[in-house]
Design a protein around this motif. Structure first.
Motif, PDB file in Angstrom:
ATOM      1  N   LEU A 245       0.839  -1.202   0.000  1.00 34.48           N
ATOM      2  CA  LEU A 245       0.000   0.000   0.000  1.00 34.48           C
ATOM      3  C   LEU A 245       0.872   1.248   0.000  1.00 34.48           C
ATOM      4  CD1 LEU A 245      -3.012   0.895   0.149  1.00 34.48           C
ATOM      5  CD2 LEU A 245      -2.715   1.098   2.626  1.00 34.48           C
ATOM      6  N   ASN A 246       0.605   2.132  -0.968  1.00 37.12           N
ATOM      7  CA  ASN A 246       1.161   3.484  -0.953  1.00 37.12           C
ATOM      8  C   ASN A 246       0.086   4.427  -1.476  1.00 37.12           C
ATOM      9  OD1 ASN A 246       1.163   3.182  -3.731  1.00 37.12           O
ATOM     10  ND2 ASN A 246       3.382   2.952  -3.906  1.00 37.12           N
ATOM     11  N   SER A 247       0.449   5.686  -1.693  1.00 35.19           N
ATOM     12  CA  SER A 247      -0.574   6.655  -2.093  1.00 35.19           C
ATOM     13  C   SER A 247      -1.201   6.293  -3.432  1.00 35.19           C
ATOM     14  CB  SER A 247       0.038   8.058  -2.155  1.00 35.19           C
ATOM     15  OG  SER A 247       1.149   8.090  -3.049  1.00 35.19           O
ATOM     16  N   SER A 248      -0.437   5.675  -4.353  1.00 32.58           N
ATOM     17  CA  SER A 248      -1.000   5.268  -5.647  1.00 32.58           C
ATOM     18  C   SER A 248      -2.035   4.160  -5.474  1.00 32.58           C
ATOM     19  CB  SER A 248       0.113   4.803  -6.582  1.00 32.58           C
ATOM     20  OG  SER A 248       1.019   5.849  -6.853  1.00 32.58           O
ATOM     21  N   HIS A 249      -1.715   3.190  -4.621  1.00 30.24           N
ATOM     22  CA  HIS A 249      -2.681   2.131  -4.345  1.00 30.24           C
ATOM     23  C   HIS A 249      -3.938   2.704  -3.687  1.00 30.24           C
ATOM     24  CE1 HIS A 249       0.997  -0.245  -4.809  1.00 30.24           C
ATOM     25  NE2 HIS A 249       0.229  -1.275  -5.039  1.00 30.24           N
ATOM     26  N   LEU A 250      -3.708   3.690  -2.806  1.00 30.61           N
ATOM     27  CA  LEU A 250      -4.853   4.286  -2.119  1.00 30.61           C
ATOM     28  C   LEU A 250      -5.724   5.066  -3.102  1.00 30.61           C
ATOM     29  CD1 LEU A 250      -5.668   4.094   0.834  1.00 30.61           C
ATOM     30  CD2 LEU A 250      -4.677   6.340   1.217  1.00 30.61           C
ATOM     31  N   THR A 251      -5.111   5.651  -4.134  1.00 33.38           N
ATOM     32  CA  THR A 251      -5.888   6.330  -5.180  1.00 33.38           C
ATOM     33  C   THR A 251      -6.790   5.340  -5.894  1.00 33.38           C
ATOM     34  OG1 THR A 251      -4.173   7.997  -5.532  1.00 33.38           O
ATOM     35  CG2 THR A 251      -5.719   7.630  -7.338  1.00 33.38           C
ATOM     36  N   ARG A 252      -6.251   4.155  -6.195  1.00 30.09           N
ATOM     37  CA  ARG A 252      -7.066   3.126  -6.833  1.00 30.09           C
ATOM     38  C   ARG A 252      -8.203   2.698  -5.910  1.00 30.09           C
ATOM     39  NH1 ARG A 252      -6.510  -3.235  -6.636  1.00 30.09           N
ATOM     40  NH2 ARG A 252      -8.531  -3.611  -7.559  1.00 30.09           N
ATOM     41  N   TRP A 253      -7.893   2.578  -4.625  1.00 28.75           N
ATOM     42  CA  TRP A 253      -8.903   2.170  -3.651  1.00 28.75           C
ATOM     43  C   TRP A 253     -10.016   3.215  -3.569  1.00 28.75           C
ATOM     44  CZ3 TRP A 253      -6.505  -0.788   1.012  1.00 28.75           C
ATOM     45  CH2 TRP A 253      -7.421  -1.724   1.514  1.00 28.75           C
ATOM     46  N   ARG A 254      -9.613   4.500  -3.594  1.00 26.52           N
ATOM     47  CA  ARG A 254     -10.616   5.572  -3.589  1.00 26.52           C
ATOM     48  C   ARG A 254     -11.521   5.457  -4.818  1.00 26.52           C
ATOM     49  NH1 ARG A 254      -7.720   9.720  -4.841  1.00 26.52           N
ATOM     50  NH2 ARG A 254      -6.896  10.139  -2.760  1.00 26.52           N
ATOM     51  N   GLY A 255     -10.913   5.192  -5.987  1.00 28.97           N
ATOM     52  CA  GLY A 255     -11.710   5.047  -7.194  1.00 28.97           C
ATOM     53  C   GLY A 255     -12.684   3.892  -7.113  1.00 28.97           C
ATOM     54  N   ASN A 256     -12.233   2.780  -6.547  1.00 31.99           N
ATOM     55  CA  ASN A 256     -13.115   1.629  -6.368  1.00 31.99           C
ATOM     56  C   ASN A 256     -14.306   1.970  -5.490  1.00 31.99           C
ATOM     57  OD1 ASN A 256     -13.526  -0.721  -4.073  1.00 31.99           O
ATOM     58  ND2 ASN A 256     -13.564  -1.566  -6.148  1.00 31.99           N
ATOM     59  N   ILE A 257     -14.034   2.660  -4.379  1.00 31.65           N
ATOM     60  CA  ILE A 257     -15.114   3.021  -3.456  1.00 31.65           C
ATOM     61  C   ILE A 257     -16.055   4.027  -4.100  1.00 31.65           C
ATOM     62  CG2 ILE A 257     -15.589   4.213  -1.273  1.00 31.65           C
ATOM     63  CD1 ILE A 257     -12.960   2.924  -0.220  1.00 31.65           C
ATOM     64  N   HIS A 258     -15.505   5.018  -4.800  1.00 27.64           N
ATOM     65  CA  HIS A 258     -16.360   6.005  -5.447  1.00 27.64           C
ATOM     66  C   HIS A 258     -17.194   5.370  -6.565  1.00 27.64           C
ATOM     67  CE1 HIS A 258     -14.006   9.822  -4.056  1.00 27.64           C
ATOM     68  NE2 HIS A 258     -14.413   9.073  -3.069  1.00 27.64           N
ATOM     69  N   ALA A 259     -16.628   4.346  -7.228  1.00 26.53           N
ATOM     70  CA  ALA A 259     -17.421   3.627  -8.236  1.00 26.53           C
ATOM     71  C   ALA A 259     -18.589   2.895  -7.581  1.00 26.53           C
ATOM     72  CB  ALA A 259     -16.534   2.639  -8.995  1.00 26.53           C
ATOM     73  N   LEU A 260     -18.341   2.305  -6.403  1.00 29.03           N
ATOM     74  CA  LEU A 260     -19.417   1.638  -5.677  1.00 29.03           C
ATOM     75  C   LEU A 260     -20.504   2.624  -5.276  1.00 29.03           C
ATOM     76  CD1 LEU A 260     -17.336  -0.704  -3.322  1.00 29.03           C
ATOM     77  CD2 LEU A 260     -18.808  -1.428  -5.209  1.00 29.03           C
ATOM     78  N   LEU A 261     -20.079   3.851  -4.927  1.00 24.94           N
ATOM     79  CA  LEU A 261     -21.039   4.869  -4.488  1.00 24.94           C
ATOM     80  C   LEU A 261     -21.663   5.625  -5.654  1.00 24.94           C
ATOM     81  CD1 LEU A 261     -19.046   6.378  -1.463  1.00 24.94           C
ATOM     82  CD2 LEU A 261     -20.855   4.643  -1.415  1.00 24.94           C
ATOM     83  N   GLY A 262     -21.129   5.396  -6.871  1.00 28.20           N
ATOM     84  CA  GLY A 262     -21.669   6.082  -8.043  1.00 28.20           C
ATOM     85  C   GLY A 262     -21.250   7.527  -8.153  1.00 28.20           C
ATOM     86  N   ASP A 264     -18.969  10.794  -9.416  1.00 24.97           N
ATOM     87  CA  ASP A 264     -18.459  11.151 -10.743  1.00 24.97           C
ATOM     88  C   ASP A 264     -16.941  11.085 -10.849  1.00 24.97           C
ATOM     89  OD1 ASP A 264     -20.989  11.534 -11.737  1.00 24.97           O
ATOM     90  OD2 ASP A 264     -21.033  13.682 -11.265  1.00 24.97           O
ATOM     91  N   ASP A 265     -16.220  11.329  -9.755  1.00 24.60           N
ATOM     92  CA  ASP A 265     -14.767  11.382  -9.857  1.00 24.60           C
ATOM     93  C   ASP A 265     -14.114  10.007  -9.819  1.00 24.60           C
ATOM     94  OD1 ASP A 265     -15.271  10.762  -7.245  1.00 24.60           O
ATOM     95  OD2 ASP A 265     -13.834  12.188  -6.403  1.00 24.60           O
ATOM     96  N   ALA A 266     -14.907   8.942  -9.806  1.00 23.41           N
ATOM     97  CA  ALA A 266     -14.351   7.593  -9.746  1.00 23.41           C
ATOM     98  C   ALA A 266     -13.473   7.302 -10.950  1.00 23.41           C
ATOM     99  CB  ALA A 266     -15.480   6.562  -9.656  1.00 23.41           C
ATOM    100  N   VAL A 267     -13.936   7.701 -12.134  1.00 25.67           N
ATOM    101  CA  VAL A 267     -13.207   7.391 -13.358  1.00 25.67           C
ATOM    102  C   VAL A 267     -11.817   8.032 -13.341  1.00 25.67           C
ATOM    103  CG1 VAL A 267     -13.148   7.747 -15.851  1.00 25.67           C
ATOM    104  CG2 VAL A 267     -15.255   6.987 -14.760  1.00 25.67           C
ATOM    105  N   ALA A 268     -11.743   9.289 -12.951  1.00 27.91           N
ATOM    106  CA  ALA A 268     -10.450   9.987 -12.927  1.00 27.91           C
ATOM    107  C   ALA A 268      -9.486   9.317 -11.955  1.00 27.91           C
ATOM    108  CB  ALA A 268     -10.655  11.454 -12.551  1.00 27.91           C
ATOM    109  N   SER A 269      -9.961   8.942 -10.782  1.00 26.88           N
ATOM    110  CA  SER A 269      -9.101   8.287  -9.795  1.00 26.88           C
ATOM    111  C   SER A 269      -8.596   6.947 -10.320  1.00 26.88           C
ATOM    112  CB  SER A 269      -9.870   8.075  -8.485  1.00 26.88           C
ATOM    113  OG  SER A 269     -10.196   9.307  -7.874  1.00 26.88           O
ATOM    114  N   LEU A 270      -9.479   6.214 -10.972  1.00 24.74           N
ATOM    115  CA  LEU A 270      -9.094   4.886 -11.452  1.00 24.74           C
ATOM    116  C   LEU A 270      -8.097   4.967 -12.602  1.00 24.74           C
ATOM    117  CD1 LEU A 270     -12.592   3.169 -11.237  1.00 24.74           C
ATOM    118  CD2 LEU A 270     -10.597   2.646  -9.833  1.00 24.74           C
ATOM    119  N   TYR A 271      -8.287   5.918 -13.505  1.00 18.50           N
ATOM    120  CA  TYR A 271      -7.318   6.066 -14.593  1.00 18.50           C
ATOM    121  C   TYR A 271      -5.962   6.517 -14.054  1.00 18.50           C
ATOM    122  CZ  TYR A 271     -10.452   5.232 -18.533  1.00 18.50           C
ATOM    123  OH  TYR A 271     -11.288   4.643 -19.445  1.00 18.50           O
ATOM    124  N   SER A 272      -5.955   7.358 -13.036  1.00 19.48           N
ATOM    125  CA  SER A 272      -4.694   7.768 -12.411  1.00 19.48           C
ATOM    126  C   SER A 272      -3.973   6.558 -11.813  1.00 19.48           C
ATOM    127  CB  SER A 272      -4.949   8.809 -11.315  1.00 19.48           C
ATOM    128  OG  SER A 272      -5.483   9.996 -11.861  1.00 19.48           O
TER     129      SER A 272
END
Length: 335
Positions: A245-262, A264-272
């Motif tokens: 786990l580092n900040s990049s992994h945590l960015t992916r984790w944020r994207g996953n959670i935001h995708a679950l919650l629907g 809008d910023d999920a896509v940007a986090s996941l592509y990053s």
């Protein structure tokens, strides 16, 4: 013809074919054959054999424990890149050797290092079982990891095993119970634990809260994860080698959670996260493409969703991940 005869009980599975099928299906020998292996009868006077095993366990040296841990690390690397299904025999044998060493180790000085090695190996085996769809086996491995952690007096290993075990409850449709378990893991850790482990536990709590529809609790937990995350590119926790786990992994984790919650910023986090993901984390790539497909589906961007689902299916098949294939199939049904 052989498969039909095996299924109908007209032909027993030979050892030759059992070895092939275990690798193909990612199951243990008892799971494949449907019953426990026969155990040779034990002589009534077994004290000599007992003492031989006790003496053997007491002679386990630091170098032997290091060899156990090195084997776990090798299996972890192979699992990350190739998947779990082809490692079933190696993992089963590795756990059996560690359990044997622990069962006959008498004094705490001999038991603790072996127990800690067993705790780390058991959580790896449990996560592999989840990925292979063997949920009961995963649960039993987590229970073994928890017992070994207590024997080793290692609260970090115990908290990690409890946190991962919470995913079994989530996969089984009880995410709220999983949230309770991961919060209990945090209480077990108390004032101990590395910052990276705390970040992992809070992020796990946030993800399970998202599955349980506990939105405010989800956001609070993820804020705590970000606050706990140590700076820098380092990914391994030196005190808890199973944590990546580092900040990049945590960015992916944020994207996953935001995708679950629907959100809008999920896509940007996941592509990053996709841009910086280590290519050796093949199964993580499959999960990331699945998360992107889910995020695009929520935005009704069906072509993009389909592109990522195809990539996720390819990677999940490459690693034999039943868990990821199930997610891909569920999302594909919504296209």
């Amino acid at each position: 013809m052989y498969v039909s005869e095996w299924e109908n009980g007209k032909r027993s599975i030979s050892d030759r074919y059992a070895a092939i099928l275990r690798q193909l299906l990612g199951v243990t020998d008892p799971e494949l054959r449907g019953s426990a292996l026969a155990v040779a009868p034990v002589a009534a006077d077994g004290y000599d054999e007992l003492l031989i095993r006790i003496d053997s366990a007491s002679s386990v040296s630091e170098s032997m424990v290091k060899a156990f841990n090195d084997q776990t690390e090798l299996l972890r690397t192979m699992d990350r890149q190739l998947g779990a299904s082809g490692l079933i025999d190696q993992m089963t044998g590795h756990l059996a050797r560690l359990e044997e060493a622990l069962n006959f180790a008498v004094l705490p000085s001999a038991r603790r290092p072996v127990a800690m090695a067993l705790a780390g190996a058991s959580t790896l085996a449990a996560w592999q079982a989840i990925d292979s769809g063997a949920i009961e086996r995963a649960w039993r491995h987590y229970e073994l990891a928890k017992r070994a952690s207590r024997d080793a007096e290692a609260p970090m290993y115990l908290a990690h095993a409890m946190g991962e075990q919470a995913y079994v409850l989530c996969e089984a449709g009880r995410p709220a119970l999983g949230v309770e378990l991961v919060r209990d893991a945090q209480r077990v850790l108390g004032q101990d634990g590395s910052p990276r482990l705390w970040a992992w536990l809070y992020a796990t709590e946030a993800e399970l809260c998202a599955h349980a529809g506990m939105l405010d609790a989800c956001r609070r937990a993820f804020e705590a994860a970000e606050a706990s995350m140590p700076p820098g590119p380092e990914v391994r926790d030196p005190d808890m080698l199973s944590i990546f786990l580092n900040s990049s992994h945590l960015t992916r984790w944020r994207g996953n959670i935001h995708a679950l919650l629907g959100e809008d910023d999920a896509v940007a986090s996941l592509y990053s996260a996709l841009d910086v993901l280590d290519p050796t984390f093949v199964r993580a790539q499959a999960g990331l493409h699945t998360d992107l497909a889910q995020a695009h589906l929520r935005r009704e961007e069906y072509d993009d969703a389909n592109t990522h689902l195809r990539q996720a299916r390819l990677l999940a098949s490459r690693t034999g991940s039943v868990r990821q294939r199930r997610r891909v199939d569920l999302l594909s049904a919504r296209l």
